[in-house]
Design a protein around this motif. Structure first.
Motif, mmCIF file in Angstrom:
data_model
loop_
_atom_site.group_PDB
_atom_site.id
_atom_site.type_symbol
_atom_site.label_atom_id
_atom_site.label_comp_id
_atom_site.label_asym_id
_atom_site.label_seq_id
_atom_site.Cartn_x
_atom_site.Cartn_y
_atom_site.Cartn_z
ATOM 1 N N ALA A 203 0.440 -0.823 -0.588
ATOM 2 C CA ALA A 203 0.429 -0.108 -0.325
ATOM 3 C C ALA A 203 0.969 1.511 0.519
ATOM 4 C CB ALA A 203 -0.715 -0.402 0.857
ATOM 5 N N ASN A 204 1.738 1.233 1.077
ATOM 6 C CA ASN A 204 2.792 2.499 0.977
ATOM 7 C C ASN A 204 3.591 3.326 -0.298
ATOM 8 O OD1 ASN A 204 2.274 3.054 3.475
ATOM 9 N ND2 ASN A 204 3.959 1.703 4.544
ATOM 10 N N PHE A 205 4.447 1.522 -1.577
ATOM 11 C CA PHE A 205 4.163 2.016 -2.924
ATOM 12 C C PHE A 205 3.545 2.470 -3.152
ATOM 13 C CE2 PHE A 205 5.938 0.595 -6.720
ATOM 14 C CZ PHE A 205 7.538 -0.241 -6.361
ATOM 15 N N ILE A 206 2.212 1.800 -3.354
ATOM 16 C CA ILE A 206 1.398 2.005 -4.470
ATOM 17 C C ILE A 206 1.047 4.073 -3.870
ATOM 18 C CG2 ILE A 206 -1.019 1.832 -5.221
ATOM 19 C CD1 ILE A 206 -0.121 -1.221 -5.315
ATOM 20 N N ALA A 207 0.835 3.967 -2.374
ATOM 21 C CA ALA A 207 0.720 5.150 -2.181
ATOM 22 C C ALA A 207 1.623 6.385 -2.402
ATOM 23 C CB ALA A 207 0.485 5.628 -0.601
ATOM 24 N N GLU A 208 2.865 6.297 -2.748
ATOM 25 C CA GLU A 208 4.063 6.688 -2.985
ATOM 26 C C GLU A 208 3.877 7.427 -5.010
ATOM 27 O OE1 GLU A 208 8.426 6.000 -2.402
ATOM 28 O OE2 GLU A 208 7.412 5.756 -0.292
ATOM 29 N N MET A 209 3.605 6.304 -6.019
ATOM 30 C CA MET A 209 3.488 5.654 -7.130
ATOM 31 C C MET A 209 2.743 6.969 -6.496
ATOM 32 S SD MET A 209 3.345 2.643 -9.431
ATOM 33 C CE MET A 209 1.384 2.254 -9.665
ATOM 34 N N CYS A 210 0.990 6.887 -6.701
ATOM 35 C CA CYS A 210 0.045 7.818 -6.873
ATOM 36 C C CYS A 210 0.402 9.211 -6.544
ATOM 37 C CB CYS A 210 -1.038 7.667 -6.112
ATOM 38 S SG CYS A 210 -1.850 6.139 -6.316
ATOM 39 N N GLY A 211 1.847 9.438 -5.142
ATOM 40 C CA GLY A 211 1.925 10.667 -5.833
ATOM 41 C C GLY A 211 2.859 11.748 -6.567
ATOM 42 N N MET A 212 3.700 10.306 -7.581
ATOM 43 C CA MET A 212 3.914 10.933 -8.342
ATOM 44 C C MET A 212 3.443 11.459 -8.830
ATOM 45 S SD MET A 212 8.233 8.541 -9.023
ATOM 46 C CE MET A 212 6.199 7.120 -9.685
ATOM 47 N N TYR A 213 1.725 11.078 -9.481
ATOM 48 C CA TYR A 213 0.560 11.664 -10.713
ATOM 49 C C TYR A 213 0.292 12.547 -10.120
ATOM 50 C CZ TYR A 213 3.017 8.088 -13.637
ATOM 51 O OH TYR A 213 3.693 7.393 -14.536
ATOM 52 N N GLY A 214 0.134 12.737 -8.788
ATOM 53 C CA GLY A 214 -0.492 13.368 -8.460
ATOM 54 C C GLY A 214 -2.141 13.254 -7.899
ATOM 55 N N VAL A 215 -1.592 11.961 -7.423
ATOM 56 C CA VAL A 215 -3.425 11.537 -7.646
ATOM 57 C C VAL A 215 -3.599 10.650 -5.572
ATOM 58 C CG1 VAL A 215 -4.941 9.594 -8.121
ATOM 59 C CG2 VAL A 215 -3.502 10.544 -10.198
ATOM 60 N N MET A 216 -4.873 11.307 -5.383
ATOM 61 C CA MET A 216 -5.095 11.424 -3.508
ATOM 62 C C MET A 216 -4.696 9.189 -3.726
ATOM 63 S SD MET A 216 -7.672 13.066 -1.263
ATOM 64 C CE MET A 216 -9.262 11.057 -2.029
#
Lengths: 201, 201
Positions: free
Chosen positions: B154-167
């Motif tokens: 979950a943390n890994f995916i959350a970081e990925m979302c951050g890169m694309y500006g997705v909550m």
């Protein structure tokens, strides 16, 4: 909302297995799809062949894909002259595992139950009578279940054996080996007292 | 001694199902042969079709026999802009049953596990990244299991979302509804304290 009608129909079909509810069916379907598709295919093939090819043995009525099952066609077992009468093919498995019986079987596929309209010919007793008349049988061992119906069926067959001069015997009912006396129900204990045997030195 | 090789092979094949040992397999085989041959045939057909035709959805990787599953191709769900990330297709069933979620899913088919050599691309994160880049996604709800691996994923995916500006959001972990506080383990209780929410009037 469901993602796959095929998956739904697989889960639905799995529920024809005894003891499988909606949750187990789902677990089984996902397990097969995720980890064991070849196992699933093998199961499908075994099912198709078993459901279409397995019939009943001509002599003992157990499940077999041959005309006569391997136990009935075994010469050594034919020579023993003993026939063990059981209610279902699963009982044959159980008795075979003891390794104590080397004769042949006769499977009733049920028991006498006049209230449900199940008479002697419905449990194949006409075929058993033919065998008593035509084969050399020394003993018929009655291993039907120790229930009211099973006992009644055993008595009926014992009378039939009497008409052909064949000895009939009933398996012993009593306290299970390894069990504790205080845990055993009264009926079983009565049977075990009535069926006591003298200890010989 | 066995009476039927086909019956043996059916019992053996049934054991590929999870939770089915030798005794259950025997019971299932006899039940099908004695009482439900048509159910057995239907099961064989469902299995064959499911094992050979069911693949993965192009967009969310869940099980489906179509290229894109019914959830992903639903216009209303596309408009919601929410993607719920789960570990297995069974989790989709569980969430759908709540009726609380009207977006789309993404199925990892596992979780990150570097020690077992399972990296981001093995759980389809390259495809999720493509979706984040090309689709209009407002929120990614991380519903992986509350285990060490699930949390790390979950943390890994959350970081990925951050890169694309997705909550990115994580589902709440705490005391199960209807449970008793004294029966709940310490870790769960810590989560439930840390995740407390202000009561608003």
């Amino acid at each position: 909302m469901q993602t796959s009608p095929l998956l739904e129909s697989l889960m639905e079909s799995l529920r024809c297995l005894p003891g499988v509810g909606p949750k187990s069916a789902q677990r089984m379907a996902f397990q097969l799809l995720q980890r064991d598709r070849s196992g699933g295919m093998r199961l499908a093939q075994s099912l198709t062949r078993a459901m279409s090819e397995i019939g009943h043995c001509r002599d003992c009525r157990t499940f077999t894909e041959e005309e006569v099952c391997t136990i009935c066609s075994n010469q050594r077992r034919q020579n023993s002259g003993q026939i063990c009468v059981v209610e279902s093919p699963a009982d044959i498995h159980a008795i075979e595992q003891t390794g104590q019986f080397a004769g042949r079987y006769f499977v009733l596929m049920g028991h006498l139950s006049p209230l449900d309209g199940i008479g002697p010919n419905d449990i194949g007793l006409d075929r058993l009578e033919e065998r008593l008349a035509s084969e050399k049988v020394n003993e018929v061992i009655l291993a039907t279940n120790p229930t009211v119906e099973g006992d009644a069926t055993a008595n009926f067959i014992a009378e039939m054996c009497g008409m052909y001069g064949v000895m009939a015997s009933r398996i012993a009912h009593g306290v299970p080996v390894g069990g504790e006396l205080e845990m055993v129900d009264g009926t079983t204990l009565s049977h075990s007292l009535a069926g006591r045997q003298q200890i010989k030195f």
